[in-house]
Design a protein around this motif. Structure first.
Motif, mmCIF file in Angstrom:
data_model
loop_
_atom_site.group_PDB
_atom_site.id
_atom_site.type_symbol
_atom_site.label_atom_id
_atom_site.label_comp_id
_atom_site.label_asym_id
_atom_site.label_seq_id
_atom_site.Cartn_x
_atom_site.Cartn_y
_atom_site.Cartn_z
ATOM 1 N N LYS D 343 0.839 -1.204 0.000
ATOM 2 C CA LYS D 343 0.000 0.000 0.000
ATOM 3 C C LYS D 343 0.875 1.255 0.000
ATOM 4 N N ALA D 344 1.974 1.212 0.783
ATOM 5 C CA ALA D 344 2.899 2.341 0.720
ATOM 6 C C ALA D 344 3.376 2.525 -0.710
ATOM 7 N N LEU D 345 3.735 1.402 -1.309
ATOM 8 C CA LEU D 345 4.200 1.439 -2.708
ATOM 9 C C LEU D 345 3.151 2.109 -3.577
ATOM 10 N N LEU D 346 1.911 1.634 -3.475
ATOM 11 C CA LEU D 346 0.862 2.168 -4.335
ATOM 12 C C LEU D 346 0.687 3.671 -4.096
ATOM 13 N N PHE D 347 0.684 4.052 -2.835
ATOM 14 C CA PHE D 347 0.487 5.476 -2.551
ATOM 15 C C PHE D 347 1.619 6.308 -3.136
ATOM 16 N N LEU D 348 2.845 5.840 -2.875
ATOM 17 C CA LEU D 348 3.973 6.615 -3.390
ATOM 18 C C LEU D 348 3.888 6.671 -4.908
ATOM 19 N N GLY D 349 3.525 5.529 -5.493
ATOM 20 C CA GLY D 349 3.375 5.532 -6.946
ATOM 21 C C GLY D 349 2.350 6.558 -7.375
ATOM 22 N N ALA D 372 5.339 7.034 -20.269
ATOM 23 C CA ALA D 372 6.009 8.230 -19.772
ATOM 24 C C ALA D 372 6.811 7.918 -18.513
ATOM 25 N N MET D 373 6.265 7.097 -17.661
ATOM 26 C CA MET D 373 6.953 6.849 -16.386
ATOM 27 C C MET D 373 7.030 5.348 -16.111
ATOM 28 N N HIS D 449 6.295 12.814 -16.455
ATOM 29 C CA HIS D 449 7.727 12.461 -16.510
ATOM 30 C C HIS D 449 8.049 11.656 -15.267
ATOM 31 N N GLU D 450 9.128 10.877 -15.371
ATOM 32 C CA GLU D 450 9.562 10.098 -14.212
ATOM 33 C C GLU D 450 10.090 11.037 -13.151
ATOM 34 N N PRO D 451 9.692 10.838 -11.876
ATOM 35 C CA PRO D 451 10.214 11.722 -10.831
ATOM 36 C C PRO D 451 11.680 11.460 -10.544
ATOM 37 N N SER D 452 12.236 12.222 -9.612
ATOM 38 C CA SER D 452 13.681 12.152 -9.338
ATOM 39 C C SER D 452 14.031 10.808 -8.691
ATOM 40 N N ARG D 453 15.326 10.512 -8.683
ATOM 41 C CA ARG D 453 15.804 9.279 -8.051
ATOM 42 C C ARG D 453 15.271 9.144 -6.628
ATOM 43 N N LEU D 454 15.357 10.262 -5.943
ATOM 44 C CA LEU D 454 14.933 10.235 -4.552
ATOM 45 C C LEU D 454 13.592 9.552 -4.406
#
Lengths: 553, 104, 499, 625, 189
Positions: D343-349, D372-373, D449-454
């Motif tokens: 769920k954390a994964l999904l939210f962050l995604g 795109a991402m 666009h893909e977000p930053s590495r962070l």
């Protein structure tokens, strides 16, 4: 209760009371040419007694907190058996300290809007009166101070207040005076009945009267009611609370601070010292009544607070709710409740005092207390908002801040004494969150428009004034032990006093089991394992919880 | 001679009547002078009582009292009349009801 | 035979002249002043002489009282008729003290209001003499004469502001009702005389001790009539009606005297007659006094609360104080008497002080006493306002003032006598009265004198003057002192009450 | 090492303190890094503690670290003490672990926000409170953390306070939680009243000496609290609104950690549940499963991507409660952990998607974003498969275990659970298809666009975890039942023992797989092949969450508010009116009496005479003739 | 014999009293007063208080009533007072009731209480009425022994009266005429 005098500085309490009074006289004598000196002088006077109070706190012997320390007695009106008798025990100690500390802060924090000389003079007189009330151990002396505080507060409200100040001041004066009118009669009656019953000379010595319980049950009950009325008005308890909102709303900031932080405690303190201690049987007899009123106060005050449009009025009503907790704690008549009550007196003093200071600052900036006129202040004044948030949370009773400890103990005690009342009272915790968070949202959240957007943030001086409050809030929330361990012996003594003097009354306590150690658990596990380690034992499954065998046997 | 031939009660009854009449007179008359006269009536009632009781007690004290009552009555009349004169200077023919500026 | 008796000498009673001083000094002083004023042309002696003389004489009287107090034997000043015991001395001190306090205000006042100061002072002193006689009277006749001396002087003084019709009206009302009540008083004396065969107070007491009256109708009727007469003098409801009008109409310094000296004398008479002479019949008269006290308290405080004139507020408040003192009388005990005496002393000071403030403010015609004229006084004359405030708070019974201790003492007496409800009534009425005082305070402090059009010239900065100033300061200091260290006065009053 | 367990809490607290003191001076991004380091530190500590706990004999795997006496009053005495046992350490590990990742992510996400440092102040404070909640050795201390996390969530939801909606949402969250806390407090009082202590050890050791009714009462009251925190019916209403907060907050607090506190609490007090009447756990189970079904239904029709995830969170929490109710404590914790990962994964995604589309949260304007991402899409899909219950992803194992126990406790529960599972698969697939597949529906100006590495790094880590977390507790043999045996010491053998044999389990597993497949198939049919219009499945009732929230709002805003105003009026008019009335009546009496003072001397005389008569009459009564 | 005298005297007294109350003209009232006073003095004689009787006539009838008449003439207030109207509502009925009640109550108490005097009958001494001395002698002795002080005080009393009369009747220095509006106002206050 035994009494011990302080060897190093026997007159500390007397001096504590007299210093502010002397300061007031000095102020009156100050030349009209140097108005700039007025505030410093007032500050010094109050600071001196603050220092004395702190010294006293340090000197206080926690071990014998049940007995009156720094005890001192002088002749006053010998002919009538009235003496100047002072002393502090665990009950009054922190109230004295808080009073002595809050006054300097209130003096520093708030400037007189006009005519500073009488303003500061009245403040000092007020301080002397409050301190006197807390340290008095002679019924008349107590009454004298209990009454005298009305005068300075009357002038502070009427002279430096806002809105319908004259109305509010008069209402405050008469309402409280009416309350205590009957108390004077009761006090005298107590003394005379005591002397005639015990055959001794007439004396108004609290301990002498309280320790020899000679009054007839019925008489004592009537007298208790007379006392209780006076205190109920001061506390204030529903339904004699309506002077409070008017007084608070129209009082100058410092006035409301003192009113909330100190003067309301005169009532609750009185209920303990002159209710439980003087009339144990009557206290037990009327405990249900008092607890009921307290609970009503909690819910009623909270609801009324939620509906106020004036920020100050809201905080005022919140006091009604909070003081309700103190009352039910007191009349739970067990250690937890009473300790919590005393603790809550101090907590409420700190947090509500701070709240009124903050409201005053907001008023200073925006010249309105109408919640609807405010909004979004957190943007321009984040620091103010942060401080307000902390204070508010402590008043909501958030664990880790001071408000929680008191409320927890009060409710614990009440739950063991009057279970269902405690259940209702606990709902007051929800309501507290409702009205305070709602107020916070309306004042600090949302978009800041117009004048709100230019609200200046906390100034240095204001920050310095608030710092001690925050410190106290956090400290007493995280580590209340030093306070509790000084309060509790006195509380136990009172409870024991009640138990000794009331036939068939036993402190309502939890039934305590021997504490369980890790080893016990481990052992029981062993047993459990040996028993339960076979192939799937079916009597362990979820739906027939009836014969679950829990961890230990 | 023996005054007890006639019981003190009669004197007292008379005195009471006189006293009551005087009192009622003071209540119903508006002319201050007449009101004073009514006071005199009441005082005379007292005098009768004193004398009668004194006689009944065979004691001169009653008569002595009457003597002083007379003195007092005289002084009171003097002051009263002086007051009336002073008031009439300001308002001629003022009745007791006319002087009622102070009330409430 | 009668001639034989005629040969026998008249045994005039022994006179203890020092014992007589408290009466003699004011009386003789009055006559001397009268002579000076009537013989010496007025431009020779300064106008202030009257007041100074009065003050001096009253002071001398006080000294004589102090001297007499030192003697521990009861002073039979004039045979068995004037007995200057401790109570008499205490009351004499109160009376003379109030005269002394009232005097310094007079020079300025009389000049401003154009009141004949010489006559005023003479009458004051004579009234004082009469009051002292009342205090020491051992015989109803003497008591009555002293009372008349005082009252008649008071009637005249009340009317002394001849330019003001209200003053004359005050005099007339006081006089008519006074005469009316005197008649009752006399009737009472007569009946008591008939019932006990004597007018001597001790005689009455001992007679009632010695004999159980089979028919006490006459005695009790007499008691009732006496209660009417004396109740009128102390302005107890329902015999109070004269008081407000007279207090307001009379020249303010005179009002001060009425509230202090006259009241004190009236109450000491009440004590002498009821507590001492009729003490054995206390069960009969205590309920009556109970009723009077309740009525007085209620009337005084409730009516004070609705007045719009400062002087009138004080007048009604003095009625409610009378109610409080009656509470002490009702106790019918030594401590009750002590409480009454304490209260009288405390209230005398307070009353003189407060009325002096009013006198200072009351303007050319002595009629500017409305609350609105006080508006904003705190701003114009902070010291004066503070003084009046303290005196008012004292009347409200705020701690650390003599007023509180006085109230406490009467309440204590009542409670000790088990009349709790009277105590409760008293305290509640005290709250109502407090409202009245607070209205004055509100006017002074919290209302700024907005409507200062024509009154401005006169009231904006009233000049207090040395005498009045001194009086006010003294009154305030005494009030506070008696409140902070009451034990002095307390011990004096209890000694006076024979405790 | 165990003695140093307090370090776990100390790190975030220190971070909080430092940030309060000089957060503004540190500024971006240093403040964020500091906070993240604090979390990492505390993660390391918890791992260390875990290790040293592993080193002990299972029965010894309990340890109490007492720091100081907190509230000692009379018989009541609670310490600031930490109870270190398998359960709490497990919680601590995944709280700190997931927490650290989300902190990292937040550094990127909050980039450029004015109150950057303040955000991390709150986050660290939250982490601290959460750890106190987990590690506390008494109900009181847990309550401290319990309320602490509540406040933090309040602060974080209304973080962007200038928007009234956020402020209101925060307030709503806090107050609703308070309702639950009321239950918690009462439970605490009751426990104290019955046992004279609120320390867990005492509760555990003496649970069986409790009368079962008392135990039941305590459990139910605690469940009220848990229902508040863990968003069970009917107190769930705050959670969907809570999505107003920044997405990392939603991920950390409203998905991974805080909302699971309720479940943790119920597991923690399993001895009490064991001692209570049978109906208590059943009630819990039914509430849980009902919540699960209800929320899943609501999730099917949401268009706001975060709302979908919110409802799915509620639904998954329902599963956990179901597990608790059916005595499958291990399964509950197991699912809690796996759920935390996916769920954390999904939210962050979803966060990075929203980030990419400049804050647009409406899925109807998404579509075809996988090009795109890719990273986001890839990780997201892993999460999707996990939550949908597709083997071998973690979600399958945990959910399957719960369902097995549910069947064991009562088939009805199981049936509802299966239906919910199917719905879950459906709405998650719907979300994925609407977001990453189909044709792009977002405006031309948006450049996904893909977000930053962070931000991607945490995604990848979490994805990995979500994929393989199933191995924590494999059902095949007892030895693979790692978590089960690990948690043993915390469960005192109250864990229900599965009565059905391996075959039956396999069968159930297949059914649930079928359910998941059905759900996905349905979604494919509707949202990829458009066999039937979406409107057919997205009924409005579901879109409005079956009007429960509206009902609440209408009640509070209507009768509730009116009642309050009634009280306020009563106070102003009746109570205060009475006071003023007394004053007025006195004045009235005065004005009446003034009439008597008419100014006519003759009336005064009359009054005097009347008084005289009255007195005479009285004395006449007293006379004896 | 004495009964007859008493009855006659009583009749005279009461008649006079009623006359005082009822006569519209103050002069008539004064004359009725004289009648009453004389009647009273007759009662004095009846009780062997010859001295008092004389004083009664001389002082009262001779001095006081004359004083009354003087003032009446001086002020010219000898006009008849309208007795039919009563400005104060309910004054007369109430007065009548109160008067009657007063008479009734006092009557019952006094009359019932009086026929046996509870006071002691003093035997002998200066005060005894049945001694040889004439009543003047008797009073003289008592006045100047027992009541000497009272006699002294009457001096003060009379002084007060004199001073009072003088100061009140002296013309006020600057009398500002019939009162003006603001006097009334201040009276309202």
């Amino acid at each position: 209760m035994s009494a011990t005098a302080s060897t190093s500085f026997p007159a500390v309490l007397t001096v504590l009371v007299l210093v502010p009074a002397a300061g007031a006289l000095v102020l009156l004598a100050m030349p009209r040419t140097r108005p700039d000196l007025l505030k410093p002088v007032a500050l010094v006077a109050s600071a001196v007694s603050a220092v004395l109070a702190v010294w006293m706190l340090a000197e206080f012997d926690a071990g014998s907190a049940a007995s009156f320390q720094f005890w001192q007695q002088h002749e006053w009106i010998t002919g009538w058996g009235i003496s100047w008798q002072v002393g502090v025990d665990g009950l009054s100690l922190f109230l004295v300290v808080m009073t002595a500390l809050i006054f300097p802060l209130a003096i520093v924090g708030v400037d007189a809007e006009h005519s500073p000389k009488p303003y500061y003079a009245w403040m000092l007189v007020l301080e002397a009166g409050c301190l006197g009330t807390f340290v008095a151990l002679d019924l008349i002396m107590f009454f004298v101070f209990f009454e005298i505080v009305l005068v300075p507060m009357y002038f502070l409200i009427g002279g430096w207040g806002h809105g319908r100040r004259a109305y509010a001041a008069t209402k405050f004066f008469l309402f409280t005076m009416f309350g205590s009118a009957l108390m004077l009669v009761a006090i005298v009656a107590v003394a005379f009945l005591h002397s005639s019953a015990s055959g001794g000379a007439v004396t108004f010595d609290l301990t002498a009267i309280a320790e020899s319980q000679v009054l007839a049950t019925n008489t004592a009950r009537w007298l208790f009611l007379a006392f209780a009325l006076a205190f109920a008005v001061k506390v204030p308890l529903f339904p004699v609370h309506t002077w409070l909102p008017d007084a608070h709303t129209n009082a100058p900031t410092a006035g409301s601070v003192i009113l909330a932080a100190v003067m309301l405690k005169l009532g609750t303190y009185g209920l303990v010292r002159f209710g439980l201690y003087l009339f144990p049987e009557a206290s037990v007899y009327f405990a249900p009544l008092m607890v009921t009123l307290g609970v009503i106060g909690i819910i009623y005050g909270a609801i009324a607070a939620a509906m106020q449009r004036d920020l100050k009025r809201l905080v005022a009503y919140s006091s009604v709710a909070h003081l309700g907790f103190i009352v039910i704690g007191t009349f739970a008549l067990n250690t937890e409740g009473l300790t919590g009550g005393v603790l809550q007196m101090v907590n409420h003093g700190v947090s509500t005092g701070a709240l009124f200071l903050l409201v005053g600052m907001i008023y200073e900036r925006r010249h309105t207390r109408e919640i609807s006129d405010l909004g979004g202040l957190q943007k321009p004044a984040p620091l103010l908002a942060a401080v307000f948030m902390v204070v508010m949370l402590s008043s909501v009773g958030l664990p880790g801040l001071n408000g929680f400890v008191g409320e927890l103990l009060v409710l614990l005690g009440a739950f063991n004494a009057h279970r269902w009342w405690a259940v209702v009272a606990a709902a007051g915790v929800i309501l507290a969150a409702v009205y305070l968070l709602w107020a916070y949202q309306r004042v600090f959240h949302g978009p800041a428009s117009g004048a709100n957007a230019e609200t200046p943030d906390l100034r240095w001086r204001e920050g310095l004034v608030m710092a001690p409050f925050i410190a106290a809030i956090v400290f007493m929330g995280v580590y209340p032990k030093p306070v509790i361990e000084r309060v509790e012996p006195a509380v136990d003594a009172i409870i024991a006093h009640v138990e000794d003097n009331v036939a068939g009354f036993a402190e309502p306590v939890a039934d305590v089991h021997p504490s369980v150690s890790l080893e016990d658990l481990a052992r029981s596990d062993k047993a459990d394992h040996n028993g339960g380690d076979g192939n799937g034992v079916t009597d362990h499954n979820g739906d027939d919880g009836g014969d679950h065998n829990g961890g230990g046997e | 001679m023996d005054p007890a031939g006639l019981s003190t009660g009669w004197y007292l009854a008379l005195a009471v009547a006189l006293f009551a009449i005087g009192g009622v007179g003071l209540l119903v008359r508006r002319n201050p002078l007449v009101m004073f006269m009514c006071v005199e009536l009441m005082l005379n009632a007292v005098n009768v009582v004193f004398v009668a009781l004194g006689a009944g007690l065979n004691d001169v004290g009653g008569q002595v009292a009457v003597f002083f009552v007379l003195v007092v009555a005289a002084t009171e009349v003097v002051i009263g009349l002086a007051l009336v004169v002073a008031i009439n200077r300001r308002r001629s023919g003022a009745t007791a009801d006319d002087v009622s500026l102070l009330k409430g | 035979m009668g001639s034989v008796l005629a040969q026998l000498p008249v045994r005039t009673p022994p006179v203890d002249w020092t014992g007589l001083l408290p009466v003699l000094l004011p009386g003789a002083g009055a006559l001397v002043l009268l002579m000076i004023r009537s013989l010496v042309p007025s431009r020779v002696v300064p106008a202030a002489l009257d007041a100074v003389w009065t003050f001096a004489v009253a002071g001398a009287g006080l000294v004589s009282v102090v001297v007499l107090w030192q003697r521990d034997a009861v002073v039979e000043a004039f045979g068995g008729q004037l007995v200057m015991d401790r109570m008499a001395l205490f009351v004499a001190a109160v009376v003379l003290g109030s005269v002394a306090l009232a005097a310094p205000t007079l020079p300025r006042y009389c000049r401003r209001v154009e009141v004949a100061s010489a006559e005023l002072c003479v009458l004051m002193l004579l009234a004082a003499a009469g009051a002292v006689v009342m205090a020491g009277a051992a015989d109803l006749i003497v008591l009555f004469l002293g009372l008349e001396t005082m009252s008649i002087a008071a009637y005249v003084m009340a009317a002394l502001n001849l330019r003001r019709l209200e003053s004359l009206e005050a005099g007339l009302k006081y006089f008519v009702l006074g005469a009316f009540s005197t008649a009752f008083l006399l009737f009472g004396i007569a009946l008591v005389y008939g019932a006990t065969g004597t007018t001597n107070l001790d005689g009455i007491a001992s007679h009632l001790d010695a004999f159980i009256l089979l028919r006490d109708g006459m005695l009790l009727a007499g008691a009732a009539m006496l209660l009417v007469g004396l109740g009128f003098k102390v302005a107890a409801a329902p015999f109070h009606a004269w008081a407000p009008d007279t207090y307001v109409g009379a020249p303010t310094p005179v009002t001060a005297l009425m509230a202090s000296a006259v009241k004190a004398a009236g109450f000491v008479a009440l004590i002498r007659v009821f507590v001492e002479a009729l003490g054995t019949r206390a069960d009969d008269w205590r309920p009556a006094v109970f009723a009077l006290a309740c009525a007085t308290l209620a009337v005084g405080s409730v009516l004070a609360a609705v007045q719009s004139d400062a002087k009138r507020v004080l007048a009604y408040s003095s009625i409610s104080h009378a109610g409080f003192i009656l509470v002490g009388v009702q106790a019918a005990s030594d401590s009750g008497v002590a409480a009454v005496l304490f209260y009288l002393a405390a209230y005398a000071v307070i009353a003189v002080g407060s009325f002096t403030v009013v006198a200072v403010l009351s303007g050319q015609r002595d009629d500017r006493t409305g609350l609105d004229t006080l508006a904003g006084l705190a701003a114009r004359r902070p010291a004066l306002a503070l003084g009046l405030t303290i005196l008012l708070l004292a009347q409200a019974g705020v701690p650390f003032t003599s007023g509180f201790v006085a109230k406490f003492s009467v309440i204590a007496a009542a409670v000790e006598a088990r009349s709790y409800w009277l105590a409760v009534v008293a305290m509640v009425s005290a709250v109502v009265a407090a409202f009245a005082y607070l209205r004055v305070v509100v006017a002074m402090y919290f209302r700024d004198s907005g409507d200062e059009t024509e009154t401005a010239a006169e009231t904006s900065k009233p000049s207090v003057g040395l005498g009045a100033g001194a009086v006010i300061v003294a009154a305030v200091l005494l009030t506070v002192a008696m409140g902070v260290v009451p034990s002095v006065l307390e011990s004096l009053s209890s000694t006076a009450a024979g405790l | 090492m165990l003695e140093a367990a307090w370090l776990i809490c100390a790190f975030p607290l220190a971070g909080f303190a430092v940030l309060v003191a000089l957060g503004r001076r540190l500024g971006e991004p240093r403040a964020g890094w500091l906070a993240t380091l604090a979390m990492a530190g505390s993660f390391v500590c918890s791992v260390a503690v875990f290790a040293s706990l592993m080193g002990r004999d299972p029965a010894e795997r309990r340890f109490v670290v007492t720091l100081f006496e907190w509230v000692p009053a009379g018989d009541f005495s609670v310490d600031a003490g930490l109870l270190v046992d398998p359960l709490s350490v497990t919680m601590a590990m995944f709280v700190t672990g997931v927490g650290a990742l989300i902190h990292l992510y937040a550094i990127g996400y909050m980039h450029g926000d004015g109150d950057f440092s303040k955000f991390f102040v709150y986050l660290n404070l939250f982490a601290f409170s959460m750890l106190v909640l987990v590690l506390g050795d008494s109900l009181a201390l847990t309550f401290l953390g319990w309320e602490g996390v509540g406040v933090c969530s309040y602060l974080l939801i209304s973080f962007w306070f200038t928007d009234e909606a956020n402020a209101t949402a925060g307030k709503k969250a806090f107050i609703t939680n308070r309702v639950g806390d009321w239950g918690f407090m009462l439970a605490m009082f009751w426990a104290f009243g019955a046992l004279g202590s609120v320390r867990y050890l005492d509760l555990f050791g003496q649970a069986d000496s409790l009368p079962s009714t008392t135990a039941t009462a305590i459990v139910i009251l605690l469940f009220v609290g848990a229902a508040g925190k863990s968003a069970q019916l009917p107190l769930y209403i705050w959670l969907p609104d809570a999505m107003a907060g920044p997405t990392p907050v939603s991920a950390l607090i409203h998905a991974a950690t805080m909302v699971t506190a309720g479940v943790y609490l119920m597991v923690r007090v399993n001895p009490l549940i064991a001692a209570s009447d049978a109906w208590a756990p059943d009630a819990i189970a039914w509430v849980g499963v009902a919540t699960a079904l209800f929320a899943a239904g609501a999730a099917m029709a949401q268009n706001d991507i975060k709302k979908v995830l919110a409802y799915s969170t509620i639904s998954q929490l329902g599963y956990m409660m179901l597990a608790v109710g059916s005595g499958a404590y291990v399964a509950a914790i197991f699912h809690m952990v796996t759920h935390a990962f996916f769920k954390a994964l999904l939210f962050l995604g979803s966060g990075s998607v929203i980030h990419a589309l400049d804050g647009d949260q409406d899925m109807r304007r998404y579509g075809a974003l996988r090009a795109a991402m890719p990273v986001t899409a890839g990780t997201f899909i892993v999460g999707w498969l996990a939550i949908a219950g597709v083997p071998p992803f973690s979600g399958f194992w945990s959910k399957d275990e719960i369902l097995a126990y549910a069947w064991d406790s009562s088939p009805a529960l199981w049936a509802v659970g299966i239906v919910t599972a199917a719905l879950t698969a459906f709405y998650m697939s719907r979300l994925v298809f609407m977001t990453f597949y189909g044709e792009a529906r977002h405006g031309a100006d948006a450049h996904p666009h893909e977000p930053s590495r962070l931000m991607t790094a945490p995604l990848i880590v979490l994805a990995a975890a979500a994929a393989v977390a199933g191995v924590l507790n494999l059902p095949f043999t007892k030895d693979l039942h790692f978590m089960g045996s690990w948690l043993e010491p915390s469960l005192f053998g109250n864990e229900a023992h599965l009565s059905l044999g391996g075959g039956a389990q396999w069968l159930l597993a297949l059914v649930s797989m079928a359910g998941a497949a059905a759900g996905i198939a349905g979604a494919v049919a509707v949202y990829l092949q458009h066999r039937l219009p979406a409107s057919r499945v997205e009924w409005p009732a579901a879109a409005r969450a079956f009007y429960v929230d509206e009902a609440w709002t209408r009640f509070v805003g209507g009768p509730g508010r009116r009642a309050f105003e009634g009280v306020a009026d009563f106070d102003a008019k009746v109570v205060d009116g009475a006071v003023d009335g007394i004053g007025r009546s006195v004045r009235a009496g005065g004005t009446l009496l003034r009439r008597a003072q008419s100014g006519f001397v003759r009336s005064y005389a009359l009054l005097t005479a009347a008084g005289a008569v009255a007195l005479l009459v009285w004395f006449l009564f007293r006379t004896s003739f | 014999m004495s009964e007859a005298v008493f009855i006659v005297a009583a009749a005279i007294i009461l008649a006079g009293a009623i006359g005082v109350v009822a006569s519209r003209n103050p002069v008539h009232a004064a004359l009725f007063l004289v009648q009453t006073l004389v009647g009273v003095s007759v009662l004095f004689v009846l009780n062997d208080a010859h001295f008092l009787a004389a004083v009664q006539v001389v002082v009262y009838a001779g001095a006081i009533v004359i004083l009354f008449l003087f003032v009446i003439m001086l002020l010219g207030v000898d006009k008849a007072e309208e007795l039919r109207i009563e400005p104060i509502f309910g004054q007369r009925p109430l007065a009548a009731v109160v008067g009657a009640a007063l008479a009734a109550v006092l009557g019952t108490v006094v009359v019932t209480g009086a026929d046996v005097l509870t006071g002691l009958r003093r035997a002998g001494g200066d005060r005894a009425l049945d001694g040889e001395a004439t009543d003047i002698e008797r009073m003289g002795r008592v006045l100047f022994s027992e009541f000497a002080f009272a006699v002294e005080i009457t001096a003060a009393l009379l002084t007060v009266a004199v001073v009072g009369a003088v100061v009140l009747t002296r013309r006020a220095s600057r009398s500002d005429g019939p009162e003006t509006a603001d006097t009334a106002a201040s009276a309202e206050a």
